[in-house]
Scaffold this motif. Structure first.
Motif, PDB file in Angstrom:
ATOM      1  N   ARG A   3       0.811  -1.220   0.000  1.00 52.46           N
ATOM      2  CA  ARG A   3       0.000   0.000   0.000  1.00 52.46           C
ATOM      3  C   ARG A   3       0.840   1.264   0.000  1.00 52.46           C
ATOM      4  N   LEU A   4       1.956   1.224   0.720  1.00 49.72           N
ATOM      5  CA  LEU A   4       2.799   2.411   0.801  1.00 49.72           C
ATOM      6  C   LEU A   4       3.327   2.779  -0.583  1.00 49.72           C
ATOM      7  N   THR A   5       3.846   1.780  -1.328  1.00 49.05           N
ATOM      8  CA  THR A   5       4.374   2.106  -2.659  1.00 49.05           C
ATOM      9  C   THR A   5       3.242   2.546  -3.574  1.00 49.05           C
ATOM     10  N   GLN A   6       2.060   1.945  -3.393  1.00 41.08           N
ATOM     11  CA  GLN A   6       0.911   2.385  -4.205  1.00 41.08           C
ATOM     12  C   GLN A   6       0.610   3.849  -3.947  1.00 41.08           C
ATOM     13  N   LEU A   7       0.644   4.211  -2.659  1.00 41.00           N
ATOM     14  CA  LEU A   7       0.368   5.592  -2.277  1.00 41.00           C
ATOM     15  C   LEU A   7       1.401   6.520  -2.909  1.00 41.00           C
ATOM     16  N   ILE A   8       2.668   6.113  -2.858  1.00 42.58           N
ATOM     17  CA  ILE A   8       3.735   6.930  -3.455  1.00 42.58           C
ATOM     18  C   ILE A   8       3.503   7.072  -4.950  1.00 42.58           C
ATOM     19  N   GLU A   9       3.141   5.951  -5.596  1.00 42.72           N
ATOM     20  CA  GLU A   9       2.926   5.993  -7.041  1.00 42.72           C
ATOM     21  C   GLU A   9       1.797   6.956  -7.408  1.00 42.72           C
ATOM     22  N   ILE A  10       0.673   6.859  -6.670  1.00 44.19           N
ATOM     23  CA  ILE A  10      -0.455   7.749  -6.970  1.00 44.19           C
ATOM     24  C   ILE A  10      -0.048   9.198  -6.784  1.00 44.19           C
ATOM     25  N   ASN A  11       0.739   9.460  -5.719  1.00 42.53           N
ATOM     26  CA  ASN A  11       1.143  10.831  -5.458  1.00 42.53           C
ATOM     27  C   ASN A  11       2.056  11.380  -6.538  1.00 42.53           C
ATOM     28  N   ILE A  12       2.935  10.533  -7.058  1.00 48.41           N
ATOM     29  CA  ILE A  12       3.814  11.008  -8.137  1.00 48.41           C
ATOM     30  C   ILE A  12       2.979  11.351  -9.365  1.00 48.41           C
ATOM     31  N   SER A  13       1.994  10.497  -9.668  1.00 52.06           N
ATOM     32  CA  SER A  13       1.131  10.802 -10.810  1.00 52.06           C
ATOM     33  C   SER A  13       0.394  12.118 -10.584  1.00 52.06           C
ATOM     34  N   ASN A  14      -0.070  12.322  -9.347  1.00 49.06           N
ATOM     35  CA  ASN A  14      -0.772  13.569  -9.048  1.00 49.06           C
ATOM     36  C   ASN A  14       0.154  14.770  -9.169  1.00 49.06           C
ATOM     37  N   LEU A  15       1.379  14.616  -8.688  1.00 49.27           N
ATOM     38  CA  LEU A  15       2.328  15.732  -8.739  1.00 49.27           C
ATOM     39  C   LEU A  15       2.581  16.156 -10.185  1.00 49.27           C
ATOM     40  N   ALA A  16       2.540  15.175 -11.096  1.00 46.92           N
ATOM     41  CA  ALA A  16       2.778  15.495 -12.500  1.00 46.92           C
ATOM     42  C   ALA A  16       1.681  16.410 -13.032  1.00 46.92           C
ATOM     43  N   GLY A  17       0.530  16.448 -12.349  1.00 51.79           N
ATOM     44  CA  GLY A  17      -0.573  17.268 -12.834  1.00 51.79           C
ATOM     45  C   GLY A  17      -0.750  18.577 -12.094  1.00 51.79           C
ATOM     46  N   VAL A  18       0.119  18.845 -11.111  1.00 49.28           N
ATOM     47  CA  VAL A  18      -0.017  20.088 -10.340  1.00 49.28           C
ATOM     48  C   VAL A  18       0.353  21.280 -11.227  1.00 49.28           C
ATOM     49  N   PRO A  19      -0.446  22.366 -11.195  1.00 53.08           N
ATOM     50  CA  PRO A  19      -0.146  23.540 -12.026  1.00 53.08           C
ATOM     51  C   PRO A  19       1.251  24.081 -11.722  1.00 53.08           C
ATOM     52  N   SER A  20       1.923  24.544 -12.782  1.00 48.20           N
ATOM     53  CA  SER A  20       3.333  24.886 -12.616  1.00 48.20           C
ATOM     54  C   SER A  20       3.541  26.088 -11.701  1.00 48.20           C
ATOM     55  N   ILE A  21       2.542  26.981 -11.624  1.00 49.91           N
ATOM     56  CA  ILE A  21       2.712  28.166 -10.772  1.00 49.91           C
ATOM     57  C   ILE A  21       2.853  27.739  -9.306  1.00 49.91           C
ATOM     58  N   VAL A  22       2.202  26.615  -8.958  1.00 48.49           N
ATOM     59  CA  VAL A  22       2.307  26.119  -7.579  1.00 48.49           C
ATOM     60  C   VAL A  22       3.756  25.758  -7.272  1.00 48.49           C
ATOM     61  N   TYR A  23       4.417  25.135  -8.243  1.00 48.40           N
ATOM     62  CA  TYR A  23       5.837  24.809  -8.056  1.00 48.40           C
ATOM     63  C   TYR A  23       6.660  26.091  -7.937  1.00 48.40           C
ATOM     64  N   GLY A  24       6.251  27.113  -8.717  1.00 54.16           N
ATOM     65  CA  GLY A  24       6.960  28.389  -8.652  1.00 54.16           C
ATOM     66  C   GLY A  24       6.905  28.971  -7.254  1.00 54.16           C
ATOM     67  N   LEU A  25       5.696  28.932  -6.659  1.00 50.62           N
ATOM     68  CA  LEU A  25       5.550  29.487  -5.306  1.00 50.62           C
ATOM     69  C   LEU A  25       6.307  28.649  -4.286  1.00 50.62           C
ATOM     70  N   LEU A  26       6.269  27.325  -4.477  1.00 47.24           N
ATOM     71  CA  LEU A  26       7.021  26.444  -3.584  1.00 47.24           C
ATOM     72  C   LEU A  26       8.511  26.754  -3.673  1.00 47.24           C
ATOM     73  N   GLY A  27       8.995  26.879  -4.914  1.00 43.49           N
ATOM     74  CA  GLY A  27      10.414  27.156  -5.122  1.00 43.49           C
ATOM     75  C   GLY A  27      10.799  28.511  -4.515  1.00 43.49           C
ATOM     76  N   TRP A  28       9.910  29.481  -4.682  1.00 42.73           N
ATOM     77  CA  TRP A  28      10.192  30.809  -4.130  1.00 42.73           C
ATOM     78  C   TRP A  28      10.299  30.728  -2.609  1.00 42.73           C
ATOM     79  N   ALA A  29       9.314  30.049  -1.991  1.00 43.77           N
ATOM     80  CA  ALA A  29       9.316  29.948  -0.523  1.00 43.77           C
ATOM     81  C   ALA A  29      10.514  29.137  -0.039  1.00 43.77           C
ATOM     82  N   LEU A  30      10.747  27.993  -0.703  1.00 40.98           N
ATOM     83  CA  LEU A  30      11.750  27.057  -0.191  1.00 40.98           C
ATOM     84  C   LEU A  30      13.169  27.524  -0.498  1.00 40.98           C
TER      85      LEU A  30
END
Lengths: 257, 293
Positions: B107-134
């Motif tokens: 289940r853990l690897t399944q959860l990781i896999e689903i999350n990676i697929s979801n991350l691939a669909g996150v709008p790029s501006i969200v990554y921009g804000l994350l990168g700016w903050a981090l």
């Protein structure tokens, strides 16, 4: 080691995939420098049993065994035994020829390199290809892709690849089932020759092949619960002429398959 | 006809007609894409080509359109992409190898896999804000090349992992078993039997992921909103801008000349994109012939 002593001694071997029991209480011995054929109808567990001998079933997370297999007198499944090391001593040839998508040369060299071969790699490759009766056909194109070879040549390459590692035993899982009749005969002839210096265990669904090739034959069947058990094991001539079990006789005379 | 089938009403003419209609519908669907691409390309080429010159590539941006160039943005893009590739290839391929070859299927690897697929669909501006903050704020790197490259790495990493996993999964299991049966351990199996077959697919997927990143303006705007940059970054800790930002800025100006400059910038960007995609195809073909020869 005494040549008369069996190379494998299987006692009360059961194999489970999760809750499903695929093999039930197998007791048998495998004779050294002989060809032992495992025959039986589809789903009787003969390939599963074969994969117990080089611990390939370890790669299936749900598989576990009960009982014991002694290899050269010591427990094959003892926690101190390294399956990787075992597989370099007990080689395997698969049902469908599976050469790597590399050159003929690199296919044979792979096993030598990973096991840290100390001798001359070129010599070892020639020796293995000669043993597998393939050298004359490929000596001028060792750098060509193995995938350009015919099915029968690919299978002999896989045998050469296994021989290069200098195993004591070669396990063959229906090695000719994907080949045409002529290539099949070439493989059978090769198997006979190899049995002079190797112990061979061969799974086959082709009874003529078992009769032609092997010295000993073990007949397996699946019971009501679909788990495979050993019906009869003996000299091939005895199994095919005077089987002790009616089920063996029914199977080898083709009354069911 | 010799014999007619009494139990059937084949209605051949009607079936052929319906078949023809669907053929036409599917052809139209393809044409929508091709035609809009053609219109876009012609428009951009007509507007931008006259402005395209060596000077455009070597000049820095300027408020005078006739001497304005894209040098700083182009070099910024090259810097950022090179670093992004450097970060994502080892991490992405490594993660893919772990998930496909090592991780137990639970289940853990399944959860990781689903999350990676979801991350691939996150709008790029969200990554921009994350990168700016981090990177810019918390790690106080400032608005530098490294921060931009790390941000874009976060953006493309899920895509690289997914593409690499597909490539690794496509390797026939027989190769793995064949290698194991010769006494190879897990890493030798991966190195000798899995990766050689998977590399063409991994390369293609990675380059395609990078060519997505090269056109991204949104996440980089969050890191570096600079437009009038009159120097080329000398190291990863220099300030920078990238081509999409420069183009975006020119498009936003009222003067017509800047619109044309934007078109010229788009041509350069497209040229780089096409080069990268061509590289992906060449690399794939070369590895395929090499592994089959």
């Amino acid at each position: 080691m005494n040549d008369d002593a069996p190379i494998f001694e299987v006692s009360s071997l059961s194999l489970y995939y999760d809750d499903f029991r695929a093999l039930k209480d197998i007791d048998m011995e495998i004779r050294r420098y002989a060809i032992t054929a495992l025959i039986g109808p589809s789903g009787c567990g003969k390939s599963t049993l074969l994969r117990c001998f080089n611990r390939m079933n370890d790669l299936i997370p749900t598989a576990r065994i009960e009982g014991r297999i002694l290899f050269e007198g010591s427990d094959l499944y003892h926690p101190d035994v390294d399956a990787t090391e075992i597989r370099s001593r007990i080689g395997m040839v698969f049902q469908r020829p599976n050469p790597f998508p590399k050159s003929i040369y690199d296919n044979v060299a792979f096993g030598l390199k990973i096991n840290g071969y100390r001798g001359d790699i070129d010599e070892a490759i020639e020796r293995s290809l000669r043993q597998a009766a393939l050298w004359d056909e490929v000596k001028d194109r060792l750098k060509d892709s193995a995938l350009e070879l015919s099915g029968g040549q690919q299978q002999r390459l896989c045998i050469a690849r296994a021989l290069a590692v200098e195993p004591e035993v070669i396990l063959m899982d229906e090695p000719a089932s994907a080949l045409d009749p002529i290539a099949t005969l070439a493989i059978e002839e090769l198997v006979r020759e190899l049995s002079e210096s190797y112990t061979i265990v061969i799974v086959t669904h082709n009874m003529q092949q078992a009769a032609r090739v092997s010295h000993e034959t073990a007949f397996l069947m699946a019971g009501e619960d679909r788990s495979g058990y050993l019906v009869e094991h003996g000299a091939t001539s005895q199994i095919f002429t005077t089987p002790k079990s009616e089920r063996t006789e029914a199977y080898i005379t083709g009354r069911f398959s | 006809m010799a014999k007619s089938k009494v139990n059937f009403d084949p209605r051949l003419a009607r079936r052929k007609m319906i078949g023809g209609v669907f053929y036409f519908v599917f052809l139209c669907a393809v044409m929508v894409g091709i035609l809009s691409l053609l219109v876009l390309l012609t428009r951009i080429l007509m507007e931008g080509l006259p402005w395209l010159s060596l000077g455009f590539l070597t000049n820095y941006p300027s408020r005078h359109p006739e001497i304005a160039g894209i040098r700083s943005a182009m070099m910024g893009t090259i810097w950022v992409m090179a670093l992004t590739a450097l970060f994502t290839v080892p991490v992405g391929v490594g993660a893919a190898i772990y998930l496909e070859e090592y991780a137990p299927k639970n289940r853990l690897t399944q959860l990781i896999e689903i999350n990676i697929s979801n991350l691939a669909g996150v709008p790029s501006i969200v990554y921009g804000l994350l990168g700016w903050a981090l990177f810019v704020q918390i790690m106080s790197m400032g608005r530098v090349v490294l921060a931009g490259a790390l941000t874009l790495s976060l953006l493309v990493l899920p895509i690289v992992i997914l593409a690499s996993r597909e490539a690794i999964r496509a390797v026939p299991n027989e190769y793995r078993l064949g290698a194991f049966a010769l006494g190879a351990d897990q890493w030798q199996v991966i190195k000798g039997a899995v990766l050689p077959s998977a590399i063409p697919g991994i390369l293609t997927g990675t380059i395609l992921a990078l060519s997505r990143a090269i056109g991204e303006a949104a996440p980089v705007i969050a890191i570096s909103a600079l437009v009038y940059l009159t120097f080329v970054p000398a190291d990863p800790f220099d300030q920078f801008t990238v081509m999409p930002i420069q183009i975006f800025n020119w498009v936003g100006r009222p003067q017509d000349d800047f619109q044309s400059l934007a078109a010229a910038g788009i041509i350069v960007l497209l040229a780089i994109l096409l080069t990268m995609n061509a590289l992906a195809v060449i690399l794939r073909n070369r590895y395929q012939t090499r592994s089959e020869d």
